[in-house]
Design a protein around this motif. Structure first.
Motif, PDB file in Angstrom:
ATOM      1  N   MET A   1       0.835  -1.198   0.000  1.00  0.00           N
ATOM      2  CA  MET A   1       0.000   0.000   0.000  1.00  0.00           C
ATOM      3  C   MET A   1       0.872   1.250   0.000  1.00  0.00           C
ATOM      4  SD  MET A   1      -2.726   1.286   2.891  1.00  0.00           S
ATOM      5  CE  MET A   1      -1.453   1.568   4.100  1.00  0.00           C
ATOM      6  N   LEU A   2       1.921   1.245   0.818  1.00  0.00           N
ATOM      7  CA  LEU A   2       2.803   2.396   0.916  1.00  0.00           C
ATOM      8  C   LEU A   2       3.461   2.683  -0.429  1.00  0.00           C
ATOM      9  CD1 LEU A   2       4.023   4.457   2.887  1.00  0.00           C
ATOM     10  CD2 LEU A   2       5.857   2.819   3.315  1.00  0.00           C
ATOM     11  N   LYS A   3       3.955   1.645  -1.092  1.00  0.00           N
ATOM     12  CA  LYS A   3       4.622   1.823  -2.375  1.00  0.00           C
ATOM     13  C   LYS A   3       3.648   2.310  -3.450  1.00  0.00           C
ATOM     14  CE  LYS A   3       7.502  -0.523  -5.809  1.00  0.00           C
ATOM     15  NZ  LYS A   3       8.505   0.544  -5.872  1.00  0.00           N
ATOM     16  N   SER A   4       2.453   1.727  -3.476  1.00  0.00           N
ATOM     17  CA  SER A   4       1.506   2.076  -4.537  1.00  0.00           C
ATOM     18  C   SER A   4       0.980   3.494  -4.395  1.00  0.00           C
ATOM     19  CB  SER A   4       0.337   1.085  -4.546  1.00  0.00           C
ATOM     20  OG  SER A   4      -0.400   1.186  -3.341  1.00  0.00           O
ATOM     21  N   THR A   5       0.877   3.997  -3.150  1.00  0.00           N
ATOM     22  CA  THR A   5       0.304   5.331  -2.959  1.00  0.00           C
ATOM     23  C   THR A   5       1.352   6.435  -3.033  1.00  0.00           C
ATOM     24  OG1 THR A   5       0.503   5.051  -0.563  1.00  0.00           O
ATOM     25  CG2 THR A   5      -1.620   4.527  -1.553  1.00  0.00           C
ATOM     26  N   ILE A   6       2.572   6.154  -2.624  1.00  0.00           N
ATOM     27  CA  ILE A   6       3.609   7.188  -2.599  1.00  0.00           C
ATOM     28  C   ILE A   6       4.489   7.124  -3.836  1.00  0.00           C
ATOM     29  CG2 ILE A   6       5.652   8.012  -1.350  1.00  0.00           C
ATOM     30  CD1 ILE A   6       4.317   7.222   1.217  1.00  0.00           C
ATOM     31  N   ASP A   7       4.805   5.915  -4.305  1.00  0.00           N
ATOM     32  CA  ASP A   7       5.739   5.761  -5.408  1.00  0.00           C
ATOM     33  C   ASP A   7       4.995   5.783  -6.745  1.00  0.00           C
ATOM     34  OD1 ASP A   7       8.108   5.442  -6.730  1.00  0.00           O
ATOM     35  OD2 ASP A   7       8.226   3.284  -6.431  1.00  0.00           O
ATOM     36  N   ASN A   8       4.387   6.931  -7.069  1.00  0.00           N
ATOM     37  CA  ASN A   8       3.798   7.083  -8.395  1.00  0.00           C
ATOM     38  C   ASN A   8       4.218   8.431  -8.961  1.00  0.00           C
ATOM     39  OD1 ASN A   8       1.583   9.191  -8.084  1.00  0.00           O
ATOM     40  ND2 ASN A   8       0.990   7.748  -6.467  1.00  0.00           N
ATOM     41  N   ARG A   9       4.104   8.585 -10.261  1.00  0.00           N
ATOM     42  CA  ARG A   9       4.695   9.739 -10.940  1.00  0.00           C
ATOM     43  C   ARG A   9       4.116  11.066 -10.469  1.00  0.00           C
ATOM     44  NH1 ARG A   9       5.197   7.890 -17.316  1.00  0.00           N
ATOM     45  NH2 ARG A   9       6.731   6.219 -17.000  1.00  0.00           N
ATOM     46  N   LEU A  10       2.805  11.119 -10.280  1.00  0.00           N
ATOM     47  CA  LEU A  10       2.185  12.376  -9.891  1.00  0.00           C
ATOM     48  C   LEU A  10       2.658  12.822  -8.514  1.00  0.00           C
ATOM     49  CD1 LEU A  10       0.208  14.671 -10.334  1.00  0.00           C
ATOM     50  CD2 LEU A  10      -1.614  13.200  -9.425  1.00  0.00           C
ATOM     51  N   VAL A  11       2.635  11.882  -7.531  1.00  0.00           N
ATOM     52  CA  VAL A  11       3.067  12.239  -6.178  1.00  0.00           C
ATOM     53  C   VAL A  11       4.536  12.643  -6.184  1.00  0.00           C
ATOM     54  CG1 VAL A  11       3.442  11.364  -3.840  1.00  0.00           C
ATOM     55  CG2 VAL A  11       1.333  10.799  -5.056  1.00  0.00           C
ATOM     56  N   ARG A  12       5.356  11.901  -6.907  1.00  0.00           N
ATOM     57  CA  ARG A  12       6.783  12.221  -6.951  1.00  0.00           C
ATOM     58  C   ARG A  12       7.018  13.580  -7.606  1.00  0.00           C
ATOM     59  NH1 ARG A  12       9.854   7.377  -9.598  1.00  0.00           N
ATOM     60  NH2 ARG A  12      11.568   8.868  -9.362  1.00  0.00           N
ATOM     61  N   PHE A  13       6.239  13.907  -8.632  1.00  0.00           N
ATOM     62  CA  PHE A  13       6.385  15.212  -9.278  1.00  0.00           C
ATOM     63  C   PHE A  13       6.070  16.334  -8.288  1.00  0.00           C
ATOM     64  CE2 PHE A  13       4.314  18.840 -11.360  1.00  0.00           C
ATOM     65  CZ  PHE A  13       5.343  19.267 -12.190  1.00  0.00           C
ATOM     66  N   VAL A  14       4.974  16.190  -7.560  1.00  0.00           N
ATOM     67  CA  VAL A  14       4.595  17.216  -6.586  1.00  0.00           C
ATOM     68  C   VAL A  14       5.646  17.318  -5.476  1.00  0.00           C
ATOM     69  CG1 VAL A  14       2.866  17.931  -4.907  1.00  0.00           C
ATOM     70  CG2 VAL A  14       2.140  16.950  -7.094  1.00  0.00           C
ATOM     71  N   LEU A  15       6.129  16.169  -4.998  1.00  0.00           N
ATOM     72  CA  LEU A  15       7.147  16.176  -3.944  1.00  0.00           C
ATOM     73  C   LEU A  15       8.409  16.894  -4.395  1.00  0.00           C
ATOM     74  CD1 LEU A  15       6.821  12.547  -2.501  1.00  0.00           C
ATOM     75  CD2 LEU A  15       6.081  14.672  -1.413  1.00  0.00           C
ATOM     76  N   ARG A  16       8.787  16.707  -5.653  1.00  0.00           N
ATOM     77  CA  ARG A  16       9.990  17.380  -6.164  1.00  0.00           C
ATOM     78  C   ARG A  16       9.833  18.907  -6.123  1.00  0.00           C
ATOM     79  NH1 ARG A  16      10.349  12.953  -9.779  1.00  0.00           N
ATOM     80  NH2 ARG A  16       9.094  14.014 -11.363  1.00  0.00           N
TER      81      ARG A  16
END
Length: 495
Positions: free
Chosen positions: A24-39
């Motif tokens: 669950m942690l990987k699927s919700t955090i490790d996606n392109r949209l979330v990573r883009f916003v985090l950057r």
């Protein structure tokens, strides 16, 4: 960042719970949209004075009340959601998380984790956005002459950073988000201006440690270190007797001065770690040194791999064999499993593999690491693979006294110089670091080993013996033929 509380919570969960939580942690955090916003959010906020993720964590934990619109209405909701998903994955409540992240160092560490996810995704082994630890050799001046010194220390380099340059590097480390800096050497206390650099780091939110030979730590020096902001002191003790220790250190009387330095640090309420570099010369004394650690009140005892680099080349014939290392790690494991207050650690990444093998029938397990020994249940290997064994160029890096960056103090590969380059540029792009973070490039048994994700072998030993950071670690029992061939020929690569 692991804590005893995290270990206890995870220890109460079942295997299926942890597996689904990790997924669950990987699927919700490790996606392109979330990573883009985090950057976008790891950038510095000019109004609030630090990166937006740090500001959001301050708001989340209650140590800050106000912030700009982007930090409070964009960064905070995302951080609350990300941290909540991470805590929920392991059954940790929001109140516990808020309490933990009131600590500035925990906030810095979490920002490094989130920054790493933004840059690289959730990968094994994990790569933070900035080093969790920088080992900074502040000077190569030293009052001892140790046989196994990786720096061949004694005299300072002719081009060591000035006091002003050191402060600029300290600012660079803090701005990049380094969680902790450990001053080493040489003997770092040989340079008086170190106290100014320590204070600068502390004032900028970096946790500060000092690795010393202990002989210069009087009660007054301990007081000054405490006032400057040092929280952790590591002192080297290479024998259970004066004869053994002094023969390593090259100066008569070093043993008694070292023990007094340890006592002064314990009395001053530092977190105290005693370290030993193991060779055939002190191999038999390791259990007695561990007992001595308990007697003097140390918190941790760490056994270092001997790396044949620097002055250590001259005693390469005294490196312990893979069989002896295996026996030693099992001894350390049983000491750890039965210890009270004292935590036992090792820089040999095989310690994690030995622990897994020794605990194969146990439901709740401990996985030793360089920095902590978390107690976990069920999902041990998945979390162990996240921590990932050898952290050279991945979890930590090293700075020479002249500002040159290396993957670790035992790996003399020059990556760049902080007089001329920014740490972030080197950390994000250098090809040597990319190779060290990629376990698929490992050779020999290290490349096919079922434990390569929790161990990976000591990359510094591979480099020192074979001149190749991807070579098999000659210190492992699974590579004993490589070790035997090298020692039969008395070969070691001069690097």
């Amino acid at each position: 960042m692991f804590s005893p509380e995290f270990g206890m919570v995870a220890g109460g969960m079942g295997v299926s719970d942890l597996k689904s939580s990790a997924q669950m942690l990987k699927s919700t955090i490790d996606n392109r949209l979330v990573r883009f916003v985090l950057r976008q959010l790891v950038r510095r906020c000019k109004r609030d004075g630090e990166n937006r993720l740090g500001v959001a964590l301050e708001l989340f934990s209650g140590v800050r009340e106000n912030a700009c619109f982007l930090c409070s209405h964009v960064a905070l909701p995302l951080v609350r959601w990300t941290v909540g998903r991470g805590g929920g994955a392991f059954g940790v409540s929001e109140d516990v998380l808020k309490s933990r992240f009131k600590d500035r160092y925990w906030r810095t560490g979490l920002v490094d984790v989130i920054k790493g996810i933004a840059k690289y995704g959730v990968r094994r082994p994990f790569v933070p956005g900035a080093p969790f630890l920088i080992v900074w050799d502040y000077t190569y001046a030293c009052n001892l002459r140790c046989k196994h010194c990786y720096a061949s220390a004694g005299k300072p380099l002719s081009d060591e950073l000035s006091g002003g340059e050191a402060l600029r590097v300290a600012d660079m480390l803090a701005d990049f988000g380094v969680t902790a800096v450990s001053f080493s050497g040489g003997e770092p206390l040989m340079r008086g201006e170190i106290f100014d650099t320590i204070k600068r780091l502390r004032d900028n939110g970096v946790y500060v440690a000092v690795a010393s030979n202990g002989t210069l730590i009087t009660r007054e020096t301990a007081r000054r270190l405490k006032e400057a902001g040092v929280g952790f002191v590591q002192i080297s003790l290479d024998g259970a007797t004066a004869e053994t220790h002094d023969s390593f250190r090259g100066i008569p009387g070093a043993y008694e001065k070292t023990l007094q330095g340890i006592r002064n640090c314990v009395e001053s309420d530092f977190f105290v770690e005693i370290s030993t570099t193991v060779t055939k010369l002190n191999y038999a004394e390791i259990p007695r040194i561990a007992d001595l650690c308990e007697e003097v009140g140390a918190d941790w005892y760490i056994v270092y791999n001997f790396i044949p680099t620097g002055r250590g080349h001259f005693i390469v014939e005294n490196d312990i064999s893979p069989e002896e290392r295996e026996e030693l790690l099992r001894t350390l494991w049983h000491k750890l499993a039965n210890a009270g207050k004292l935590q036992v650690l090792s820089t040999a990444p095989q310690f994690a593999r030995v622990a897994l093998q020794e605990q194969k029938d146990s439901e709740t397990k401990i996985i030793p690491g360089h920095f902590y020994n978390p107690m976990l249940t069920g999902q041990l290997q998945d979390l162990g693979e996240f921590i990932g064994g050898c952290g050279a160029g991945r979890m930590y890096s090293a700075i020479k006294p002249n500002g040159t960056l290396q993957p670790c103090v035992f790996m003399p590969i020059e990556l760049g110089n902080l007089r001329k380059q920014e740490l972030e540029e080197i950390w994000d792009t250098h090809p040597v670091l990319q190779t060290l973070r990629d376990r698929s490039q490992l050779k020999g048994h290290c490349g096919i080993c079922e434990y390569k994700w929790v161990c990976g072998g000591c990359r510094a030993r591979a480099y020192s013996y074979l001149g190749d950071i991807t070579a098999p670690d000659p210190g492992c029992i699974n590579n004993k033929e490589t070790f035997e061939k090298l020692h039969e020929k008395k070969e070691v690569i001069e690097v």
